[in-house]
Design a protein around this motif. Structure first.
Motif, mmCIF file in Angstrom:
data_model
loop_
_atom_site.group_PDB
_atom_site.id
_atom_site.type_symbol
_atom_site.label_atom_id
_atom_site.label_comp_id
_atom_site.label_asym_id
_atom_site.label_seq_id
_atom_site.Cartn_x
_atom_site.Cartn_y
_atom_site.Cartn_z
ATOM 1 N N GLU A 127 26.265 44.226 49.291
ATOM 2 C CA GLU A 127 27.602 44.817 49.240
ATOM 3 C C GLU A 127 28.509 44.001 48.324
ATOM 4 O O GLU A 127 28.175 42.886 47.920
ATOM 5 C CB GLU A 127 28.203 44.887 50.647
ATOM 6 N N ARG A 128 29.701 44.539 48.029
ATOM 7 C CA ARG A 128 30.675 43.836 47.179
ATOM 8 C C ARG A 128 32.055 44.436 47.428
ATOM 9 O O ARG A 128 32.230 45.652 47.415
ATOM 10 C CB ARG A 128 30.296 44.007 45.699
ATOM 11 N N LEU A 178 37.544 37.986 48.837
ATOM 12 C CA LEU A 178 38.991 38.149 48.670
ATOM 13 C C LEU A 178 39.695 36.823 48.380
ATOM 14 O O LEU A 178 40.614 36.765 47.556
ATOM 15 C CB LEU A 178 39.591 38.784 49.925
ATOM 16 N N LEU A 179 39.277 35.757 49.059
ATOM 17 C CA LEU A 179 39.974 34.483 48.909
ATOM 18 C C LEU A 179 39.695 33.807 47.572
ATOM 19 O O LEU A 179 40.343 32.814 47.239
ATOM 20 C CB LEU A 179 39.606 33.552 50.059
ATOM 21 N N HIS A 180 38.752 34.350 46.802
ATOM 22 C CA HIS A 180 38.465 33.810 45.474
ATOM 23 C C HIS A 180 39.022 34.708 44.363
ATOM 24 O O HIS A 180 38.674 34.520 43.194
ATOM 25 C CB HIS A 180 36.966 33.613 45.281
ATOM 26 N N MET A 181 39.848 35.678 44.723
ATOM 27 C CA MET A 181 40.417 36.589 43.730
ATOM 28 C C MET A 181 41.774 36.063 43.288
ATOM 29 O O MET A 181 42.752 36.124 44.050
ATOM 30 C CB MET A 181 40.551 37.994 44.305
ATOM 31 N N PRO A 182 41.896 35.546 42.053
ATOM 32 C CA PRO A 182 43.165 34.960 41.612
ATOM 33 C C PRO A 182 44.276 35.980 41.457
ATOM 34 O O PRO A 182 45.456 35.617 41.440
ATOM 35 C CB PRO A 182 42.807 34.321 40.261
ATOM 36 N N LEU A 236 26.184 44.159 43.307
ATOM 37 C CA LEU A 236 26.307 43.907 44.741
ATOM 38 C C LEU A 236 25.724 42.532 45.075
ATOM 39 O O LEU A 236 24.787 42.060 44.426
ATOM 40 C CB LEU A 236 25.585 44.985 45.545
ATOM 41 N N LEU A 237 26.298 41.903 46.083
ATOM 42 C CA LEU A 237 25.875 40.571 46.495
ATOM 43 C C LEU A 237 24.972 40.673 47.726
ATOM 44 O O LEU A 237 25.175 41.525 48.600
ATOM 45 C CB LEU A 237 27.093 39.707 46.820
ATOM 46 N N ILE A 285 32.590 38.833 52.270
ATOM 47 C CA ILE A 285 33.822 39.579 52.002
ATOM 48 C C ILE A 285 35.001 38.649 51.734
ATOM 49 O O ILE A 285 35.856 38.942 50.887
ATOM 50 C CB ILE A 285 34.125 40.524 53.181
ATOM 51 N N LEU A 286 35.027 37.506 52.411
ATOM 52 C CA LEU A 286 36.200 36.636 52.331
ATOM 53 C C LEU A 286 36.000 35.413 51.442
ATOM 54 O O LEU A 286 36.858 35.108 50.607
ATOM 55 C CB LEU A 286 36.606 36.183 53.734
ATOM 56 N N ARG A 287 34.912 34.697 51.622
ATOM 57 C CA ARG A 287 34.752 33.392 50.975
ATOM 58 C C ARG A 287 33.610 33.322 49.965
ATOM 59 O O ARG A 287 33.426 32.305 49.299
ATOM 60 C CB ARG A 287 34.528 32.300 52.027
ATOM 61 N N GLY A 288 32.819 34.385 49.879
ATOM 62 C CA GLY A 288 31.683 34.376 48.969
ATOM 63 C C GLY A 288 32.107 34.461 47.516
ATOM 64 O O GLY A 288 33.299 34.474 47.176
ATOM 65 N N GLU A 289 31.116 34.547 46.657
ATOM 66 C CA GLU A 289 31.331 34.576 45.205
ATOM 67 C C GLU A 289 32.383 35.603 44.796
ATOM 68 O O GLU A 289 33.237 35.341 43.955
ATOM 69 C CB GLU A 289 29.990 34.887 44.525
ATOM 70 N N GLY A 290 32.332 36.797 45.374
ATOM 71 C CA GLY A 290 33.295 37.840 45.023
ATOM 72 C C GLY A 290 34.280 38.130 46.125
ATOM 73 O O GLY A 290 34.873 39.208 46.164
#
Length: 291
Positions: A276-277, A160-164, A113-114, A153-158
């Motif tokens: 959370e993650r 959505l926008l970083h999910m290839p 979790l982040l 949720i959107l721009r952090g390490e995990g």
């Protein structure tokens, strides 16, 4: 009942339940009367769920889009997810009509979790007024924490926008919008596009240019407006069945020394933290679209 109505009903139930409890600010002020500037309060809930708003026009955070798994109450170690066919896979019967039939199934450990942290600087001597101090925590610190949570949720390490593995869609094809094209693609995978995350600039541009935003929402798509999606893009997907938000189910508010550069001037600071993650079970049912 349309999914957007179900989500709003669930949010209303959470808000009603929270109103029967002392607010995060109320609990902190109560502890402050005893411990002063050494106060640290640990909550057994994620306090971004405690937000209640008097706005006639709500603006929902990204967490309200997702199915939340409270690991403090529903402990688990693994989750399932799927991936698309690989080059050279053998033919799967029926996959020409049911694309998802060719997907691969997986079991993976829940990723670490982040930490999501928010800071506020307390106006001088506000703590001498318990009511105002509690309101400041509830409606400034917790609101800032919700913004930080959107980032996680959107721009952090995990995020959505970083999910290839999420799809990218730039061509509306026979549809009037890439948003509608993505909704179709999700249904062609056997799912339903029930969520849209969009920058406010694009939301209002599309709202003023026609009926697309109204039509999408009336069709049961839950819309989240946030600055954390780049203008000119949006996220469309099956958030109800295709993604999860693993949540520690706990929070902390404390006095602390902020990192350099957090504020423009020195002063007494409060930090709030949650853990959370987000994970995606069905990446073939999510698209980052170019508007």
């Amino acid at each position: 009942m349309a999914r957007t109505d179900q989500i709003k009903r669930t949010i209303a139930e959470v808000v009603a339940d929270r109103r029967t409890q002392m607010s995060p600010g109320g609990r902190f002020v109560e502890a402050f009367a005893r411990d002063g500037f050494d106060t640290r309060v640990d909550y057994d809930v994620t306090i971004t769920d405690s937000l209640t708003s008097s706005r006639r026009k709500p603006r929902y955070p990204s967490r309200n889009m997702l199915k939340v798994v409270d690991l403090s109450r529903e402990p688990q170690e693994h989750y399932w997810h799927e991936s698309p066919p690989r080059p050279g896979d053998p033919r799967v019967d029926g996959a020409d009509l049911r694309r998802e039939a060719a997907n691969h199934f997986h079991r993976s450990p829940i990723p670490p979790l982040l930490t999501t942290t928010a800071w506020v600087q307390v106006p001088d001597a506000l703590w001498d007024d318990p009511v105002s101090f509690a309101q400041f925590i509830d409606y400034r610190l917790v609101v800032r924490l919700a913004t930080a949570e959107n980032h996680t949720i959107l721009r952090g390490e995990g995020g959505l926008l970083h999910m290839p593995q999420l799809g990218r869609l730039t061509d509306p094809g026979p549809f009037g919008s890439t948003i509608l094209a993505a909704c179709n693609e999700v249904e062609q995978m056997g799912s339903t596009a029930d969520g849209l995350i969009i920058n406010p600039a694009d939301y209002y541009r599309l709202l003023g240019a026609g009926t697309l935003m109204r039509d999408v929402e009336e069709n049961g798509v839950f819309i989240v407006r946030t600055r954390l999606v780049d203008p000119g893009t949006a996220v469309v997907g099956d958030f109800g069945h295709g993604a999860l938000l693993f949540d520690a189910g706990r929070s902390t508010i404390r006095f602390a020394e902020p990192p350099p550069g957090t504020f423009a001037e020195s002063g007494v600071a409060l930090a709030a933290e949650i853990w959370e993650r987000v994970v995606v079970n069905l990446p073939t049912c999510f698209f980052v679209v170019t508007l």
